[in-house]
Scaffold this motif. Structure first.
Motif, PDB file in Angstrom:
ATOM      1  N   UNK A  51       5.885  -8.607  -3.039  1.00  0.00           N
ATOM      2  CA  UNK A  51       5.975  -8.275  -1.615  1.00  0.00           C
ATOM      3  C   UNK A  51       5.684  -6.797  -1.382  1.00  0.00           C
ATOM      4  N   UNK A  52       6.193  -5.938  -2.275  1.00  0.00           N
ATOM      5  CA  UNK A  52       5.947  -4.500  -2.133  1.00  0.00           C
ATOM      6  C   UNK A  52       4.459  -4.207  -2.190  1.00  0.00           C
ATOM      7  N   UNK A  53       3.750  -4.855  -3.113  1.00  0.00           N
ATOM      8  CA  UNK A  53       2.300  -4.665  -3.228  1.00  0.00           C
ATOM      9  C   UNK A  53       1.603  -5.114  -1.943  1.00  0.00           C
ATOM     10  N   UNK A  54       2.029  -6.243  -1.386  1.00  0.00           N
ATOM     11  CA  UNK A  54       1.401  -6.738  -0.162  1.00  0.00           C
ATOM     12  C   UNK A  54       1.634  -5.790   1.010  1.00  0.00           C
ATOM     13  N   UNK A  55       2.860  -5.266   1.123  1.00  0.00           N
ATOM     14  CA  UNK A  55       3.166  -4.330   2.209  1.00  0.00           C
ATOM     15  C   UNK A  55       2.320  -3.065   2.056  1.00  0.00           C
ATOM     16  N   UNK A  97      12.063  -4.689   6.928  1.00  0.00           N
ATOM     17  CA  UNK A  97      12.362  -4.056   8.207  1.00  0.00           C
ATOM     18  C   UNK A  97      11.425  -2.898   8.535  1.00  0.00           C
ATOM     19  N   UNK A  98      10.539  -2.544   7.630  1.00  0.00           N
ATOM     20  CA  UNK A  98       9.600  -1.463   7.893  1.00  0.00           C
ATOM     21  C   UNK A  98       8.608  -1.891   8.972  1.00  0.00           C
ATOM     22  N   UNK A  99       7.887  -0.907   9.530  1.00  0.00           N
ATOM     23  CA  UNK A  99       6.908  -1.213  10.578  1.00  0.00           C
ATOM     24  C   UNK A  99       5.855  -2.198  10.073  1.00  0.00           C
ATOM     25  N   UNK A 100       5.375  -1.985   8.856  1.00  0.00           N
ATOM     26  CA  UNK A 100       4.360  -2.874   8.293  1.00  0.00           C
ATOM     27  C   UNK A 100       4.956  -4.239   7.980  1.00  0.00           C
ATOM     28  N   UNK A 101       6.185  -4.265   7.442  1.00  0.00           N
ATOM     29  CA  UNK A 101       6.832  -5.537   7.143  1.00  0.00           C
ATOM     30  C   UNK A 101       6.999  -6.396   8.384  1.00  0.00           C
ATOM     31  N   UNK A 102       7.415  -5.779   9.483  1.00  0.00           N
ATOM     32  CA  UNK A 102       7.564  -6.517  10.735  1.00  0.00           C
ATOM     33  C   UNK A 102       6.209  -7.026  11.236  1.00  0.00           C
ATOM     34  N   UNK A 103       5.175  -6.232  11.055  1.00  0.00           N
ATOM     35  CA  UNK A 103       3.847  -6.671  11.472  1.00  0.00           C
ATOM     36  C   UNK A 103       3.382  -7.859  10.628  1.00  0.00           C
TER      37      UNK A 103
END
Length: 278
Positions: free
Chosen positions: A50-54, A232-238
């Protein structure tokens, strides 16, 4: 081996059933530790994936959509300035100043996208090997998971030298996966199979096993916090807008931005058109 011999002696002598029960209990504890280790490795794989994808989404968002956002801001400023020039109204002039200010460097944007954008929101970041897409392909995912399951540093347990070797190897695996480099992952898989893979025995003492379980629980808690922060980060929410295909989300946003650019360019053309042309 000592435990095995002790159990055999207890069985032969007859009354020593309690040591055998203790050995069985310790074996169950050891199995619980092994199960917890494997569960933690699987969880760590999921979090790292998931970290790589974000991170890839953030970089591709910047590289592909950043210029469009910049163009929209510039068009908004030009339109506001054209409106103010026509009307001379103080409110229109103030709106034009505000729109132009948005085109200027903006503090705080770096934090929003984890330092991957410049203060102007679109300044390109030189990347000699940018990701091709947000989510690596199926084969890259398979190779990555297999390598982490085989070479995870936690499997070394108390062998510090082996743990260091595994940590260095997994760092290379993570880098190859981040760039969806299937060839590099295949080479790493062959390298691992060719090299020595020592299997360290699990600790035999119950207190060490309990300590191991506590460490595994703490590690999982830390990873859970990391996953929550990413989510919860901006990119994660997107990315939650399209969890199954984040690459398609980028394409959809790009199409929307292109449409907005075209609309604003048409509006600006109307405002600056010479009245004699009509």
């Amino acid at each position: 081996m000592t435990n095995t011999f002790g159990t055999e002696s207890a069985a032969a002598s007859g009354p020593a059933a309690v040591p055998g029960a203790a050995s069985a209990g310790q074996e169950r504890l050891a199995k619980a530790v092994r199960a917890a280790e494997q569960a933690l490795i699987e969880f760590e794989i999921a979090v790292e994936t998931y970290r790589v994808e974000v991170e890839n989404f953030s970089r591709l968002h910047h590289q592909r959509l950043g210029p469009m956002y910049a163009r929209l801001d510039e068009l908004d400023a030009l339109i506001a300035e054209a409106v103010a020039a026509h009307s001379g109204d103080r409110a229109d002039i103030e709106r034009a100043w505000e729109a132009r200010a948005l085109v200027m460097p903006m503090p705080g944007v770096e934090e929003l996208f984890g330092g991957l954008l410049g203060s102007d929101g679109v300044r390109p970041v030189e990347d000699p090997n940018p990701p091709r897409r947000v989510r690596p392909g199926k084969e890259a995912q398979r190779l990555y998971r297999e390598l982490v399951r085989k070479a995870h540093p936690d499997l070394a347990q108390d062998d510090e030298q082996e743990k260091e070797r595994r940590s260095a190897f997994i760092a290379r695996v993570n880098e190859a996966y981040a760039y969806a480099d299937e060839e590099a992952l295949q080479a790493l898989a062959a390298e691992w199979e060719a090299g020595p893979v020592p299997l360290a025995d699990l600790p035999g003492e119950a207190d060490v096993l309990y300590a191991r379980l506590e460490w595994l629980a703490e590690r999982k808690e830390m990873l859970s916090a990391m996953a929550a922060e990413l989510d919860e980060s901006a990119i994660g929410q997107m990315m939650r807008l399209s969890p199954d295909d984040p690459d398609a989300l980028l394409n959809e946003i790009a199409e929307q931005l292109l449409g907005q650019v075209a609309q604003r360019e048409a509006r600006l053309a109307e405002l600056v058109r010479d009245p004699g042309d009509g």
